[in-house]
Design a protein around this motif. Sequence first.
Motif: not given
Ligand code: GRG
Length: 288
Positions: A38, A68, A73-75, A78, A83, A90, A147-148, A151, A174, A215, A229, A286
């Motif tokens: 990450g 972090e 946890y959110s990832l 998700d 979901m 990663r 964030m939640v 989502q 989000k 993103d 991913k 990036r």
């Molecule tokens: C399930 C409670 C709950 C929340 C989920 C943040 C999120 C909400 C979901 C992630 C899905 C996603 C792809 C969101 C888009 C932006 C994002 C948060 C990408 C991931 O963050 P990075 O790129 O990841 O910082 P790394 O792996 O580098 O930490």
Amino acid sequence: MGKVAEAIDQALERILPPAEGKEARLMEAMRYATLAGGKRLRPFLVLASATLFEVPTERSTRVACALECIHTYSLVHDDLPCMDDDDLRRGMPTTHKKYDEATAVLAGDALLTYAFEIVSDPRTHHDPLVRAELVHAMAREAGAHGMVGGQMIDLLAESEELDIGAVTRLQQMKTGALIRFAVEAGAIMGRATKDQRQALQNYAHDLGLAFQIVDDLLDVEGTEEEVGKKVGKDGDAGKATFVSLLGVERARTQAQMLADQAGLHLEMFDEKAELLRLLPHFVINRRH
Ligand code: GRG
């Protein structure tokens, strides 16, 4: 950025030691999800904003690790079948694929609660009022109005048509909410003035949107190998994104404009803000 990511990896390794006993599997899954790499963007922001106010690194590193944990946890949640149902995160099997769904749910729950344990610990800050403010801000940005909540709106977006204003609001919740907290955390620990806080909030606003636009661009233009991913998911789900609404070129121009603008909010800070000024350009260039 690489050096900070390494320092955060080491700090996370220390703060999430392997456990023994019957619950060892849970800790193993928490470590698997968190230590899997990450970019450590949010921890970087906590450390960089704390630097503005000369907050000792031991303290800001604890908040950075807590954040972090929440991000991880959110990832994990998700990626669950209920979901996004993803197999890869990663560049590795998602936590429910490596373990099982119940373990992934519990690992996410435990990472979220552990974040609050870390921040509320006196080692994070000697002043209980500062710790309470950190806990409050972290809960606000991670929860139903942050964030939640974002989502939830995102899940509903699969069956609704959102315009650019609605997508912006959704993404500010989000993705933007944790970025906002990351920048605010330094200001809370450093007891920043109102003007300084406002400047940092404006910075986080522009950076968060630029991050999300990129993103969305990576979902269209990136490869699974680069991004770590599955890509193309938003288009397949028929979801409105910055790219589907603006088109690739306008989305890229918008991200560039927001990145330039983010830095301008930091004028009142001296050279200590150099890392924060550089970050938006890293974010928009990036590839993962
Ligand atoms: C399930 C409670 C709950 C929340 C989920 C943040 C999120 C909400 C979901 C992630 C899905 C996603 C792809 C969101 C888009 C932006 C994002 C948060 C990408 C991931 O963050 P990075 O790129 O990841 O910082 P790394 O792996 O580098 O930490």
